[in-house]
Design an enzyme around this catalytic site. Sequence first.
Site, PDB file in Angstrom:
ATOM      1  N   HIS A   8       0.546   4.276  -2.734  1.00 23.54           N
ATOM      2  CA  HIS A   8       0.291   5.658  -2.312  1.00 23.54           C
ATOM      3  C   HIS A   8       1.439   6.584  -2.721  1.00 23.54           C
ATOM      4  CE1 HIS A   8      -3.262   5.472   0.651  1.00 23.54           C
ATOM      5  NE2 HIS A   8      -3.266   4.363  -0.059  1.00 23.54           N
ATOM      6  N   ASN A  18      -3.495   9.355   4.206  1.00 18.96           N
ATOM      7  CA  ASN A  18      -2.311   8.531   4.487  1.00 18.96           C
ATOM      8  C   ASN A  18      -2.115   8.199   5.962  1.00 18.96           C
ATOM      9  OD1 ASN A  18      -1.431   8.156   1.844  1.00 18.96           O
ATOM     10  ND2 ASN A  18      -0.186  10.012   1.828  1.00 18.96           N
ATOM     11  N   ARG A  41       0.833  -1.205   0.000  1.00 17.22           N
ATOM     12  CA  ARG A  41       0.000   0.000   0.000  1.00 17.22           C
ATOM     13  C   ARG A  41       0.871   1.259   0.000  1.00 17.22           C
ATOM     14  NH1 ARG A  41      -3.602   2.335   4.458  1.00 17.22           N
ATOM     15  NH2 ARG A  41      -5.187   3.511   3.323  1.00 17.22           N
ATOM     16  N   HIS A  54      -5.714  -6.308  -2.723  1.00 19.96           N
ATOM     17  CA  HIS A  54      -6.571  -6.335  -1.534  1.00 19.96           C
ATOM     18  C   HIS A  54      -6.720  -7.752  -0.976  1.00 19.96           C
ATOM     19  CE1 HIS A  54      -8.754  -2.250  -2.465  1.00 19.96           C
ATOM     20  NE2 HIS A  54      -7.508  -2.109  -2.059  1.00 19.96           N
TER      21      HIS A  54
END
Length: 334
Positions: free
Chosen positions: A74, A101, A70, A201
């Site tokens: 990001h 975040n 992740r 995911h």
Amino acid sequence: MEGKMEMRKMEEWRRLCLVMMVLVMVVGKGEGQLSENFYSSSCPNVEGIVRQQVSTKFSQTFITIPATLRLFFHDCFVEGCDGSVLIQLPNGGAEKDSDDNLSLAGDGFDTVIKAKQAVEAACPGIVSCADILALAARDVVELAGGPSFSVELGRRDGLISQASRVAGNLPEPSFDLDQLTSMFARHGLSQVDMIALSGAHTVGFSHCNRFANRLYSFSSSSSVDPSLDQDYAQQLMAACPRDVDPTIAIDMDPTTPRSFDNAYFQNLVAGKGLFTADEVLFTDTASQPTVTDFANSPGDFNGAFVTAMRKLGRVGVKTGDQGEIRRDCSAFNS
């Protein structure tokens, strides 16, 4: 007259050549400078060093897997893959401090910091934090049983990290297919790339407030999202009651949460996508065939995921004399 015509033609050729040279220089500063063997002479053992550190961190906590993946995503979607999400400013206000975040797990940051320290001990001032994050993201996929793949290297670390530049650049749990597709398209990623990357995911987790609306306040006609499998909805309510502790997090894949596999897509087919932005990939007829394919074929999903990760790793990269090679991933050099 003929002499003037010749001179004019020569002038036009000169201008054309100049334009071509400028184009070559501009393109040369982009993704074309990334290569799999970028450190083959300057830091030949970098991949092994990073992999060892990632493996050590993984042996301490499984959260290393989703947290690092992740973090990479990001990072790349804000300012490009340049390590800007790793910066910590004395008075706050960096990318990592933005609302979007704040839920990034500390284990992802710690993985990169420890890997950077080990790389610096062997090759000081050579390897960027952006490249270390890209390598670590690949390594955690492999450690969780996912596909192995080569990583293009040569990124430099960015010089900008501002919380104010994050909003609107990361997908929301409530996004529909058009919103997801257009956001990924801004970074040169196709709808198939987006669906494949969503497959990460399968090892993810989420805090309850990110999907509580699907359980308690979906619409005026139905408090529970009707696209949710009823048994799954009850399971989620048990794990996330209305006034649940906001720090509680649950697995995004209710079947094989610790394996990087195609179960995420099988869950979507069964109405067990945690976010609206997950389930819509199956309920929207435009993306349903891809989800069905990935649900039925682990090989198709793995191949598409590798392609998408390599494309993601090229987003907004700094190369050549752009940016810097940070000594400390959490701070700019000057």
